[in-house]
Design an enzyme around this catalytic site. Sequence first.
Site, PDB file in Angstrom:
ATOM      1  N   GLU A 109     -12.682 -12.514  14.749  1.00 40.93           N
ATOM      2  CA  GLU A 109     -12.020 -13.636  15.442  1.00 40.93           C
ATOM      3  C   GLU A 109     -13.050 -14.695  15.839  1.00 40.93           C
ATOM      4  OE1 GLU A 109     -10.013 -10.699  18.080  1.00 40.93           O
ATOM      5  OE2 GLU A 109      -8.256 -11.959  17.743  1.00 40.93           O
ATOM      6  N   GLU A 129      -7.478  -3.655  15.072  1.00 38.31           N
ATOM      7  CA  GLU A 129      -6.896  -3.382  16.392  1.00 38.31           C
ATOM      8  C   GLU A 129      -5.697  -2.440  16.329  1.00 38.31           C
ATOM      9  OE1 GLU A 129      -8.025  -6.323  15.394  1.00 38.31           O
ATOM     10  OE2 GLU A 129      -8.936  -7.420  17.054  1.00 38.31           O
TER      11      GLU A 129
HETATM   12  N1  CAA Z   1     -17.189  -1.491  21.228  1.00 38.18           N
HETATM   13  C1  CAA Z   1     -18.115  -0.758  21.866  1.00 38.18           C
HETATM   14  N2  CAA Z   1     -19.051  -0.030  21.222  1.00 38.18           N
HETATM   15  C2  CAA Z   1     -19.041  -0.069  19.873  1.00 38.18           C
HETATM   16  C3  CAA Z   1     -18.094  -0.815  19.151  1.00 38.18           C
HETATM   17  C4  CAA Z   1     -17.142  -1.566  19.886  1.00 38.18           C
HETATM   18  N3  CAA Z   1     -16.226  -2.345  19.293  1.00 38.18           N
HETATM   19  N4  CAA Z   1     -18.322  -0.638  17.822  1.00 38.18           N
HETATM   20  C5  CAA Z   1     -19.375   0.197  17.734  1.00 38.18           C
HETATM   21  N5  CAA Z   1     -19.817   0.538  18.964  1.00 38.18           N
HETATM   22  C6  CAA Z   1     -20.927   1.416  19.311  1.00 38.18           C
HETATM   23  C7  CAA Z   1     -20.576   2.873  19.014  1.00 38.18           C
HETATM   24  O1  CAA Z   1     -19.841   3.441  20.078  1.00 38.18           O
HETATM   25  C8  CAA Z   1     -21.952   3.445  18.843  1.00 38.18           C
HETATM   26  O2  CAA Z   1     -22.523   3.637  20.125  1.00 38.18           O
HETATM   27  P1  CAA Z   1     -23.138   5.108  20.539  1.00 38.18           P
HETATM   28  O3  CAA Z   1     -24.286   5.291  19.591  1.00 38.18           O
HETATM   29  O4  CAA Z   1     -23.529   4.914  21.956  1.00 38.18           O
HETATM   30  O5  CAA Z   1     -22.048   6.094  20.311  1.00 38.18           O
HETATM   31  C9  CAA Z   1     -22.758   2.335  18.193  1.00 38.18           C
HETATM   32  O6  CAA Z   1     -22.030   1.131  18.463  1.00 38.18           O
HETATM   33  C10 CAA Z   1     -22.834   2.481  16.680  1.00 38.18           C
HETATM   34  O7  CAA Z   1     -21.526   2.606  16.171  1.00 38.18           O
HETATM   35  P2  CAA Z   1     -21.061   3.752  15.149  1.00 38.18           P
HETATM   36  O8  CAA Z   1     -21.845   5.007  15.391  1.00 38.18           O
HETATM   37  O9  CAA Z   1     -19.581   3.864  15.213  1.00 38.18           O
HETATM   38  O10 CAA Z   1     -21.536   3.103  13.771  1.00 38.18           O
HETATM   39  P3  CAA Z   1     -20.928   3.398  12.314  1.00 38.18           P
HETATM   40  O11 CAA Z   1     -21.871   2.771  11.355  1.00 38.18           O
HETATM   41  O12 CAA Z   1     -20.622   4.853  12.142  1.00 38.18           O
HETATM   42  O13 CAA Z   1     -19.527   2.615  12.268  1.00 38.18           O
HETATM   43  C11 CAA Z   1     -18.070   0.736  12.633  1.00 38.18           C
HETATM   44  C12 CAA Z   1     -19.515   1.209  12.357  1.00 38.18           C
HETATM   45  C13 CAA Z   1     -17.196   1.058  11.416  1.00 38.18           C
HETATM   46  C14 CAA Z   1     -18.136  -0.766  12.881  1.00 38.18           C
HETATM   47  C15 CAA Z   1     -17.520   1.480  13.867  1.00 38.18           C
HETATM   48  O14 CAA Z   1     -18.474   1.387  14.912  1.00 38.18           O
HETATM   49  C16 CAA Z   1     -16.210   0.952  14.374  1.00 38.18           C
HETATM   50  O15 CAA Z   1     -15.167   1.212  13.801  1.00 38.18           O
HETATM   51  N6  CAA Z   1     -16.280   0.190  15.499  1.00 38.18           N
HETATM   52  C17 CAA Z   1     -15.064  -0.344  16.131  1.00 38.18           C
HETATM   53  C18 CAA Z   1     -14.495  -1.519  15.352  1.00 38.18           C
HETATM   54  C19 CAA Z   1     -13.218  -1.959  16.016  1.00 38.18           C
HETATM   55  O16 CAA Z   1     -12.237  -1.245  16.104  1.00 38.18           O
HETATM   56  N7  CAA Z   1     -13.229  -3.220  16.491  1.00 38.18           N
HETATM   57  C20 CAA Z   1     -12.059  -3.809  17.162  1.00 38.18           C
HETATM   58  C21 CAA Z   1     -12.259  -3.702  18.634  1.00 38.18           C
HETATM   59  S1  CAA Z   1     -10.813  -4.156  19.541  1.00 38.18           S
HETATM   60  C22 CAA Z   1     -10.822  -5.841  19.550  1.00 38.18           C
HETATM   61  O17 CAA Z   1     -11.704  -6.502  19.033  1.00 38.18           O
HETATM   62  C23 CAA Z   1      -9.679  -6.450  20.338  1.00 38.18           C
HETATM   63  C24 CAA Z   1      -9.561  -7.930  20.228  1.00 38.18           C
HETATM   64  O18 CAA Z   1      -9.061  -8.506  19.305  1.00 38.18           O
HETATM   65  C25 CAA Z   1      -9.944  -8.713  21.357  1.00 38.18           C
END
Ligand code: CAA
Length: 254
Positions: A109, A129
């Site tokens: 976004e 999301e």
């Molecule tokens: N918020 C907070 N922490 C996050 C994060 C997020 N969106 N995405 C990743 N992290 C953190 C993880 O918790 C992890 O921290 P720890 O080591 O302390 O556990 C660190 O970043 C590394 O992440 P991963 O171990 O998950 O890394 P990966 O390479 O295995 O995966 C990824 C990468 C596919 C991006 C995965 O992290 C993921 O799916 N993240 C979430 C993506 C997501 O769903 N985003 C949408 C959020 S909701 C939103 O944005 C609402 C809106 O419109 C306003």
Amino acid sequence: MVKLLREGALALLTLDRPEALNALSFAVIRDIGAAIDEAAGWDIRALILTGTGEKAFCAGADIKELVGRSLMDERAGSELGQRVFAKLDSFKVPSIAAINGYAFGGGLELAMACTFRVASSKARVGLPEIKLGLIPGYGGTQRLPRLVGEARAAEIVLTGRTIDAEEALAIGLVTRLADGDVVEAAKAFAAEFTGYGLPALALARAAVRRALDVPLDEGLRIEADLSTLAYRTEDAAEGLTAFIEKRKPQFRDK
Ligand code: CAA
């Protein structure tokens, strides 16, 4: 958590929270707003946004911060994100998101609020999301259809699927792919327009920006108004004369 640098005619804003894949905590969103305000006072011609690290541009809203929030907090959070991203959308000069890796949820976004998106070949983007029981809250449901059309936007939002860089380019979600370093590619892209006069750049952007918000007849009226303003500038007189005199124009931003 956000770094802002000036490099000549460019401002470079970097999300700097690599341990959380540059996730958007509310503090980070406020920092982005403050950085945009600071850059607004600079004599620049483009703003480039990117993320620290190899892995992510931005993994979206900070999910850990979203857990347990009240509905009122949630509305305020969504409005904060929308407000800051709107500031970016209407920033005084064009902005380019240099997508160096993942851009998910709020991260995509943020990129969509920029004028342009340049992606590295390993970039992966999406609005996941729905997988969290949520929907995009920082402008995604409104800006994505404007970029890729309603049906494709619905498909992306409802499935929450991941889109690779090639597909993102093919559907118009990103503007260009970078061969090498994505920030360098964004700088090279900026160099293609930063040499033109500021009035024409601002008027052109304003005209295109309104195209999908208003009916065609209203849009054409806006175009006639803005193109008349462009004709009145000293830069237009210089540009037209330079063409006739077979020389390079010297635009003076007037
Ligand atoms: N918020 C907070 N922490 C996050 C994060 C997020 N969106 N995405 C990743 N992290 C953190 C993880 O918790 C992890 O921290 P720890 O080591 O302390 O556990 C660190 O970043 C590394 O992440 P991963 O171990 O998950 O890394 P990966 O390479 O295995 O995966 C990824 C990468 C596919 C991006 C995965 O992290 C993921 O799916 N993240 C979430 C993506 C997501 O769903 N985003 C949408 C959020 S909701 C939103 O944005 C609402 C809106 O419109 C306003």
